[in-house]
Design a protein around this motif. Structure first.
Motif, PDB file in Angstrom:
ATOM      1  N   PRO A   1     -20.413  -0.206  10.167  1.00  0.00           N
ATOM      2  CA  PRO A   1     -20.385   0.127   8.743  1.00  0.00           C
ATOM      3  C   PRO A   1     -21.568   1.009   8.360  1.00  0.00           C
ATOM      4  O   PRO A   1     -22.675   0.810   8.839  1.00  0.00           O
ATOM      5  CB  PRO A   1     -20.486  -1.248   8.068  1.00  0.00           C
TER       6      PRO A   1
ATOM      7  N   PRO B   1     -22.732   2.419   4.654  1.00  0.00           N
ATOM      8  CA  PRO B   1     -22.558   2.730   3.234  1.00  0.00           C
ATOM      9  C   PRO B   1     -23.272   4.021   2.859  1.00  0.00           C
ATOM     10  O   PRO B   1     -24.310   4.341   3.415  1.00  0.00           O
ATOM     11  CB  PRO B   1     -23.196   1.528   2.524  1.00  0.00           C
ATOM     12  N   CYS B   2     -22.715   4.768   1.925  1.00  0.00           N
ATOM     13  CA  CYS B   2     -23.359   5.977   1.413  1.00  0.00           C
ATOM     14  C   CYS B   2     -24.121   5.637   0.144  1.00  0.00           C
ATOM     15  O   CYS B   2     -23.566   5.038  -0.749  1.00  0.00           O
ATOM     16  CB  CYS B   2     -22.303   7.018   1.060  1.00  0.00           C
TER      17      CYS B   2
ATOM     18  N   TYR C   1     -18.405   5.545  13.043  1.00  0.00           N
ATOM     19  CA  TYR C   1     -18.904   4.752  11.924  1.00  0.00           C
ATOM     20  C   TYR C   1     -17.875   4.718  10.802  1.00  0.00           C
ATOM     21  O   TYR C   1     -17.101   5.667  10.623  1.00  0.00           O
ATOM     22  CB  TYR C   1     -20.206   5.336  11.373  1.00  0.00           C
ATOM     23  N   GLU C   2     -17.893   3.617  10.065  1.00  0.00           N
ATOM     24  CA  GLU C   2     -17.131   3.550   8.828  1.00  0.00           C
ATOM     25  C   GLU C   2     -18.051   4.007   7.702  1.00  0.00           C
ATOM     26  O   GLU C   2     -19.069   3.381   7.431  1.00  0.00           O
ATOM     27  CB  GLU C   2     -16.662   2.121   8.555  1.00  0.00           C
TER      28      GLU C   2
ATOM     29  N   ASN D   1     -18.673   4.260   4.015  1.00  0.00           N
ATOM     30  CA  ASN D   1     -18.216   3.685   2.747  1.00  0.00           C
ATOM     31  C   ASN D   1     -18.845   4.451   1.593  1.00  0.00           C
ATOM     32  O   ASN D   1     -20.067   4.436   1.431  1.00  0.00           O
ATOM     33  CB  ASN D   1     -18.623   2.210   2.660  1.00  0.00           C
TER      34      ASN D   1
ATOM     35  N   GLN E   1     -19.600   4.939  -2.259  1.00  0.00           N
ATOM     36  CA  GLN E   1     -19.642   4.130  -3.471  1.00  0.00           C
ATOM     37  C   GLN E   1     -18.709   4.697  -4.529  1.00  0.00           C
ATOM     38  O   GLN E   1     -18.631   5.898  -4.743  1.00  0.00           O
ATOM     39  CB  GLN E   1     -21.073   4.086  -4.014  1.00  0.00           C
TER      40      GLN E   1
ATOM     41  N   GLU F   1     -15.480   4.602  -4.418  1.00  0.00           N
ATOM     42  CA  GLU F   1     -14.189   5.003  -3.877  1.00  0.00           C
ATOM     43  C   GLU F   1     -13.620   3.893  -3.014  1.00  0.00           C
ATOM     44  O   GLU F   1     -14.348   3.186  -2.321  1.00  0.00           O
ATOM     45  CB  GLU F   1     -14.317   6.284  -3.039  1.00  0.00           C
ATOM     46  N   ALA F   2     -12.311   3.749  -3.064  1.00  0.00           N
ATOM     47  CA  ALA F   2     -11.646   2.742  -2.251  1.00  0.00           C
ATOM     48  C   ALA F   2     -11.482   3.264  -0.821  1.00  0.00           C
ATOM     49  O   ALA F   2     -11.339   4.461  -0.600  1.00  0.00           O
ATOM     50  CB  ALA F   2     -10.280   2.404  -2.839  1.00  0.00           C
ATOM     51  N   GLY F   3     -11.531   2.348   0.127  1.00  0.00           N
ATOM     52  CA  GLY F   3     -11.318   2.727   1.508  1.00  0.00           C
ATOM     53  C   GLY F   3     -12.563   3.293   2.160  1.00  0.00           C
ATOM     54  O   GLY F   3     -13.626   3.416   1.539  1.00  0.00           O
ATOM     55  N   THR F   4     -12.435   3.633   3.429  1.00  0.00           N
ATOM     56  CA  THR F   4     -13.550   4.175   4.201  1.00  0.00           C
ATOM     57  C   THR F   4     -13.079   5.383   5.000  1.00  0.00           C
ATOM     58  O   THR F   4     -11.893   5.616   5.175  1.00  0.00           O
ATOM     59  CB  THR F   4     -14.099   3.119   5.178  1.00  0.00           C
ATOM     60  N   GLU F   5     -14.061   6.168   5.467  1.00  0.00           N
ATOM     61  CA  GLU F   5     -13.788   7.290   6.358  1.00  0.00           C
ATOM     62  C   GLU F   5     -14.339   6.936   7.735  1.00  0.00           C
ATOM     63  O   GLU F   5     -15.469   6.460   7.866  1.00  0.00           O
ATOM     64  CB  GLU F   5     -14.503   8.556   5.862  1.00  0.00           C
TER      65      GLU F   5
END
Length: 204
Positions: A13, A15-16, A75-76, A78, A80, A82-86
């Motif tokens: 994971p 997160p951005c 990596y996922e 995430n 903030q 927004e739904a879902g991940t890249e």
């Protein structure tokens, strides 16, 4: 941010939030450096590039921990709000010259067509009689380009067995043990020389 090394599928994971500007795009690894237009106007259906930001300290810790292997780690990302991940792979990390702090990085969206440079791991040297008698392995390449069917198939390293091969033996891309779901980036990679068995006396 919790980078769980034991997490299944080796997808971590990320997160951005702030500090490091990151460009992300979809499509193929492009050795020429030409990334194309932002809107995918080439007609290939590529998703547009985006600017996001991640935690500089977290990214810096990850780079120090994984070193070159960070570029073949999925990596996922995430974002903030927004739904879902890249699913992304870091590339072209830029460091400040004076401090080695992270200045910027590119995150490429993962796809089965994305070329990943995976480190090579030479194994079974202890079973090779020539190497045991004082010869050494001269490495020509330290990584090899591959494509992976999905993110779960991305290996940490590609193993090459050195159990067989006398003086002057050359290990090629065909000697790589490819895990399921992994293939060489191009057929030409099969002919790439990876390492050569040499002796200290003659150097060859």
């Amino acid at each position: 941010i919790d980078f769980d090394r034991a997490r299944a599928r080796r997808i971590y994971p990320f997160p951005c939030h702030r500090v490091v500007a990151v460009a992300s795009r979809c499509g193929h690894d492009n050795d020429s450096g030409d990334e194309g237009s932002d809107d995918g106007g080439r007609g290939d259906g590529a998703a547009p590039r985006r600017l996001v930001a991640v935690c500089e300290k977290a990214l810096g810790r990850e780079l120090r921990a994984r070193r070159a292997a960070v570029e073949n780690t999925v990596y996922e990302l995430n974002i903030q709000g927004e739904a879902g991940t890249e699913l992304v792979v870091p590339r072209q990390v830029q460091l400040r010259a004076a401090t080695s702090d992270v200045l910027s990085a590119n995150f490429l969206r993962f796809s089965p067509d994305l070329v990943l440079r995976v480190p090579l791991r030479f194994v079974d040297a202890g079973l090779n009689q020539t190497l045991r008698r004082g010869a050494y392995l001269h490495r020509v390449r330290h990584a090899l380009g591959v494509r992976c069917a999905d993110a779960a198939a991305v290996p940490e390293a590609l193993e090459v067995s050195c159990a067989a091969g006398g003086k002057g033996h050359v290990y090629h891309g065909t000697d790589v043990a490819l895990p399921p779901g992994v293939r060489l980036a191009t057929p030409a990679h099969a002919a790439h020389a990876l390492a050569v068995v040499k002796t200290k006396e003659s150097g060859g």
